[in-house]
Scaffold this active site. Structure first.
Site, mmCIF file in Angstrom:
data_model
loop_
_atom_site.group_PDB
_atom_site.id
_atom_site.type_symbol
_atom_site.label_atom_id
_atom_site.label_comp_id
_atom_site.label_asym_id
_atom_site.label_seq_id
_atom_site.Cartn_x
_atom_site.Cartn_y
_atom_site.Cartn_z
ATOM 1 C CG ASN A 199 -1.625 1.278 1.458
ATOM 2 O OD1 ASN A 199 -1.840 2.035 0.508
ATOM 3 N ND2 ASN A 199 -2.023 1.554 2.694
ATOM 4 C CD1 TRP A 200 3.739 1.389 -2.878
ATOM 5 C CD2 TRP A 200 3.358 2.428 -4.838
ATOM 6 N NE1 TRP A 200 4.497 0.773 -3.843
ATOM 7 C CE2 TRP A 200 4.286 1.383 -5.055
ATOM 8 C CE3 TRP A 200 2.970 3.203 -5.936
ATOM 9 C CZ2 TRP A 200 4.832 1.112 -6.312
ATOM 10 C CZ3 TRP A 200 3.507 2.935 -7.189
ATOM 11 C CH2 TRP A 200 4.419 1.903 -7.371
ATOM 12 C CE LYS A 201 0.802 3.618 4.908
ATOM 13 N NZ LYS A 201 0.571 3.753 6.332
ATOM 14 C CG HIS A 227 -5.467 1.996 5.168
ATOM 15 N ND1 HIS A 227 -4.979 2.968 6.006
ATOM 16 C CD2 HIS A 227 -4.469 1.094 5.008
ATOM 17 C CE1 HIS A 227 -3.729 2.662 6.333
ATOM 18 N NE2 HIS A 227 -3.398 1.534 5.735
ATOM 19 C CD GLU A 269 -2.540 5.706 6.689
ATOM 20 O OE1 GLU A 269 -2.506 5.769 5.449
ATOM 21 O OE2 GLU A 269 -1.614 5.184 7.361
ATOM 22 C CD GLU A 298 -3.182 -2.505 7.276
ATOM 23 O OE1 GLU A 298 -2.162 -2.857 6.682
ATOM 24 O OE2 GLU A 298 -3.711 -1.398 7.125
ATOM 25 N N GLY A 340 2.778 2.288 10.395
ATOM 26 C CA GLY A 340 3.700 3.402 10.171
ATOM 27 C C GLY A 340 4.417 3.861 11.435
ATOM 28 C CB SER A 353 5.742 -1.713 11.545
ATOM 29 O OG SER A 353 5.246 -0.411 11.793
ATOM 30 N N GLY A 382 3.076 -1.049 4.112
ATOM 31 C CA GLY A 382 3.100 0.360 3.738
ATOM 32 C C GLY A 382 4.516 0.789 3.401
ATOM 33 N N GLY A 383 5.203 1.368 4.383
ATOM 34 C CA GLY A 383 6.534 1.953 4.183
ATOM 35 C C GLY A 383 7.508 1.081 3.396
HETATM 36 C C1 PEP Z 1 -0.384 0.167 5.761
HETATM 37 O O1 PEP Z 1 -0.362 1.272 5.295
HETATM 38 O O2 PEP Z 1 -1.334 -0.572 5.477
HETATM 39 C C2 PEP Z 1 0.716 -0.269 6.630
HETATM 40 C C3 PEP Z 1 0.628 -1.442 7.216
HETATM 41 O O3 PEP Z 1 1.788 0.584 6.782
HETATM 42 P P1 PEP Z 1 3.241 0.273 7.430
HETATM 43 O O4 PEP Z 1 3.704 -1.033 6.830
HETATM 44 O O5 PEP Z 1 4.096 1.424 7.011
HETATM 45 O O6 PEP Z 1 3.044 0.162 8.897
#
Ligand code: PEP
Length: 249
Positions: free
Chosen positions: A10-12, A99, A101, A171, A177, A210, A231-232
């Site tokens: 997930n590039w956000k 999500h 966010e 999640e 993040g 993460s 994500g990251g």
């Molecule tokens: C996400 O955005 O779904 C996520 C899990 O981010 P991260 O891996 O950066 O915690």
């Protein structure tokens, strides 16, 4: 036989059109050791404006791809929104919905997310439905109450066949993040509980929060965790695919 792993990125709000083109210049080499592995499904979810280069790169490499949100109405006076027919023209296969966010920054409700899940399924696209508790909810002992509300809202109006098509992503909000990962046991506890709640033993359930190369093996080896929503670490092909490399050992 080893299980199939879903590695979804997930590039956000990251990676512009040109950065996406650059990503795929590097992706091919990083993916080469794993390409053709029937036990791996890679997916990438990009901002709307990067969907064209994403679709080209994804098709070339045989991975699934999609958007991170959509509106449930097919067209009309919904300024700033993107519809499912608009995304279908890019051949998206999956769409992330709910999500944290979207829930916490943009105020999306369980009811709105449920309408999106249904509309996406009706269009023959797979929803990647996210749910999870905040730190406060966990610390006050409300993890399972909150998640039951979130998951039930999304699936109660679906047929059993539709419930099975959805990909679920647990999640915990406190792990997204933040660099704080749920322990493998914490993640497994919720994913196993989710499988029972969903009532479909074969449902695909991902963990997100993460995930990176250094913690992937322990998390992905858990029985009820079918993969990771990342994500990251998904922003660069190397750190993204390293997650599967670490799992494979
Ligand atoms: C996400 O955005 O779904 C996520 C899990 O981010 P991260 O891996 O950066 O915690």
């Amino acid at each position: 036989m080893s299980k199939k792993i879903y590695l979804y990125g997930n590039w956000k709000m990251n990676n512009t059109y040109s950065e996406t083109e650059k990503f795929f210049e590097e992706f091919e080499g990083a993916y080469a050791p794993f390409k053709g592995d029937a036990n791996l499904e890679v997916g990438i979810f990009a901002p709307f404006t990067s969907l064209w280069p994403l679709s080209q790169g994804a098709k070339k490499n045989g991975i699934v791809f999609g958007a991170q949100n959509v509106y449930y109405e097919p067209k009309g006076a919904f300024t700033g929104e993107i519809s499912i027919p608009m995304l279908k023209e890019y051949d998206v296969t999956h769409i992330i919905l709910g999500h944290s966010e979207r829930r916490h920054i943009f105020g999306e409700s369980d009811e709105l997310i449920a309408k999106k899940v249904k509309a996406v399924l009706d269009a023959g696209i797979i929803p990647v439905f996210c749910y999870g508790e905040t730190l406060e909810e966990r610390e006050t002992g409300n993890t399972f109450t909150v998640m039951e509300r979130q998951v039930r809202a999304a699936i109660d109006g679906l047929t059993p066949a539709e419930v099975k098509k959805v990909i679920y992503a647990y999640e915990p909000v406190w792990a997204i993040g933040t660099g704080k990962t749920a322990t493998p046991d914490q993640a497994e506890e919720v994913c196993g509980w989710s499988r029972k709640l969903i009532g479909q033993p074969e449902a695909v359930i991902l963990y997100g929060g993460s995930v990176k190369g250094s913690n992937a093996k322990e998390l992905l080896s858990m029985k009820d965790i079918d993969g990771a929503l990342v994500g990251g670490a998904s922003l660069k092909p190397g750190s993204f695919l390293e997650i599967y490399g670490a799992y494979k050992g």
